[in-house]
Design an enzyme around this catalytic site. Structure first.
Site, PDB file in Angstrom:
ATOM      1  N   ASN A   1      34.811  30.770  73.979  1.00 19.69           N
ATOM      2  CA  ASN A   1      33.939  29.637  73.971  1.00 19.69           C
ATOM      3  C   ASN A   1      34.552  28.588  75.023  1.00 19.69           C
ATOM      4  OD1 ASN A   1      32.465  27.525  73.804  1.00 19.69           O
ATOM      5  ND2 ASN A   1      32.828  27.161  71.635  1.00 19.69           N
TER       6      ASN A   1
ATOM      7  N   LYS B   1      33.784  26.298  76.285  1.00 17.61           N
ATOM      8  CA  LYS B   1      33.201  24.790  76.273  1.00 17.61           C
ATOM      9  C   LYS B   1      33.061  24.336  77.731  1.00 17.61           C
ATOM     10  CE  LYS B   1      35.433  24.282  71.843  1.00 17.61           C
ATOM     11  NZ  LYS B   1      36.019  23.635  70.711  1.00 17.61           N
TER      12      LYS B   1
ATOM     13  N   HIS C   1      26.764  25.250  67.428  1.00 16.88           N
ATOM     14  CA  HIS C   1      28.262  24.818  67.480  1.00 16.88           C
ATOM     15  C   HIS C   1      28.469  23.627  66.661  1.00 16.88           C
ATOM     16  CE1 HIS C   1      32.305  23.750  68.606  1.00 16.88           C
ATOM     17  NE2 HIS C   1      32.488  25.225  68.853  1.00 16.88           N
TER      18      HIS C   1
ATOM     19  N   GLU D   1      30.028  20.976  67.487  1.00 20.23           N
ATOM     20  CA  GLU D   1      29.975  20.061  68.694  1.00 20.23           C
ATOM     21  C   GLU D   1      28.420  19.490  69.145  1.00 20.23           C
ATOM     22  OE1 GLU D   1      32.848  21.862  71.349  1.00 20.23           O
ATOM     23  OE2 GLU D   1      34.492  21.493  69.837  1.00 20.23           O
TER      24      GLU D   1
ATOM     25  N   GLU E   1      33.390  28.292  61.377  1.00 17.53           N
ATOM     26  CA  GLU E   1      34.050  27.146  62.095  1.00 17.53           C
ATOM     27  C   GLU E   1      34.357  26.196  61.278  1.00 17.53           C
ATOM     28  OE1 GLU E   1      34.371  28.713  66.672  1.00 17.53           O
ATOM     29  OE2 GLU E   1      33.078  26.888  66.204  1.00 17.53           O
TER      30      GLU E   1
ATOM     31  N   GLY F   1      39.964  22.945  67.664  1.00 19.75           N
ATOM     32  CA  GLY F   1      40.662  21.861  68.740  1.00 19.75           C
ATOM     33  C   GLY F   1      41.743  21.236  68.184  1.00 19.75           C
TER      34      GLY F   1
ATOM     35  N   SER G   1      40.991  27.039  66.005  1.00 20.28           N
ATOM     36  CA  SER G   1      42.326  27.020  66.384  1.00 20.28           C
ATOM     37  C   SER G   1      43.077  28.392  66.170  1.00 20.28           C
ATOM     38  CB  SER G   1      43.157  26.176  65.746  1.00 20.28           C
ATOM     39  OG  SER G   1      42.877  24.570  65.966  1.00 20.28           O
TER      40      SER G   1
HETATM   41  P1  PGA Z   1      39.258  26.109  69.147  1.00 15.98           P
HETATM   42  O1  PGA Z   1      37.714  25.920  69.330  1.00 15.98           O
HETATM   43  O2  PGA Z   1      39.791  27.644  69.275  1.00 15.98           O
HETATM   44  O3  PGA Z   1      39.764  25.508  70.435  1.00 15.98           O
HETATM   45  O4  PGA Z   1      39.654  25.392  67.964  1.00 15.98           O
HETATM   46  C1  PGA Z   1      36.698  27.056  68.575  1.00 15.98           C
HETATM   47  C2  PGA Z   1      35.351  26.875  68.878  1.00 15.98           C
HETATM   48  O5  PGA Z   1      35.194  25.281  68.724  1.00 15.98           O
HETATM   49  O6  PGA Z   1      34.786  27.653  68.942  1.00 15.98           O
END
Ligand code: PGA
Length: 248
Positions: A9, A11, A94, A96, A166, A172, A211
């Site tokens: 992903n 982003k 997601h 976010e 998640e 993140g 992460s």
């Molecule tokens: P990350 O993000 O691996 O940077 O923690 C995962 C995601 O948001 O899909």
């Protein structure tokens, strides 16, 4: 045996030049990768992803989709448009999108349905915030997020979908769920689906995201109900992403 799926992903990262290098490096490092691999790129780079990845083992997809098929929805992108770029996957819900852009469970369920109607495979993200985990309502939250999908599209829709668990507190932040914490929620999700349709539950790919790095991927993916990962930050580095793919 379920196959494992590792999806990047990206982003809101990338540029034509950076992506060219990243996709090239991923393609040239796939020899000892057994898992299925995908990258979910920003909309403007779908044409590049298709041009670069068509005919390869790496599938591509988007990170969001409109719940509407067409019309006066300035700034939105429909599932049919994603199909024009031969996307296989699209991330829906997601955290976010849910927290920063106000997507409710009901909106996410509409997006999931729109993606499937167009023949795309939604990667449905679910997961609790830190506050919710500490309040002991992780299962209730994940259940509520799944129930919106089940009510809208039915359990059989999960035969053509991927779920990504998640935990919001792990995204993140460098703070990964332990393999035991993740496995517990994955098992909960699978049991919930199994109660409705054992066959669908058995084949359902449930990814872990939050992460994931090369250093922790193997122990996460070794859990019986963790079928790969949705990878944010670490998917922007070809070596790191490939190492995660190899661990799956
Ligand atoms: P990350 O993000 O691996 O940077 O923690 C995962 C995601 O948001 O899909």
């Amino acid at each position: 045996m379920r196959r494992k799926l590792v999806a990047g992903n990206w982003k809101m990262h990338g540029s034509l030049a950076d992506n060219e290098a990243l996709l090239g490096a991923i393609l040239s490092g796939l020899h000892d990768v057994k898992a299925d691999v995908a990258v979910c790129v920003p909309f403007p780079y779908l044409a590049q992803a298709k041009a670069r990845l068509a005919g390869s083992r790496v599938a591509w997809g988007a990170q969001n989709v409109s719940q509407y098929a067409r019309g006066a929805y300035t700034g939105e992108v429909s599932a049919a448009m994603l199909n024009d770029f031969e996307c296989r996957y699209v991330i829906v819900g997601h955290s976010e999108r849910r927290t920063l852009f106000g997507e409710t469970d009901a909106v996410v369920a509409e997006k999931y349905a729109a993606a499937q109607t167009a023949g795309l495979i939604p990667i449905l993200c679910v997961g609790e915030t830190l506050e919710e985990r500490e309040a002991g309502v992780t299962e209730a939250v994940v259940s509520r997020q799944l129930d919106a999908i089940l009510a809208r599209s039915g359990v059989i829709s999960l035969a053509n979908a991927v779920i990504a668990y998640e935990p919001v507190w792990a995204i993140g932040t460098g703070r990964t769920a332990t393999p035991e914490q993740a496995q517990a929620v994955h098992a909960f999700i699978r049991a919930k689906i199994r109660a409705l349709d054992a066959e669908v539950a058995e084949h359902l790919i449930i990814q872990y995201g939050g992460s994931v790095k090369a250093a922790n991927a193997a122990e996460l993916f070794a859990q019986p109900d963790i079928d790969g990962g949705l990878i944010g930050g670490a998917s922007l580095n070809a070596e790191e992403f490939l190492a995660i793919c190899r661990a799956a």
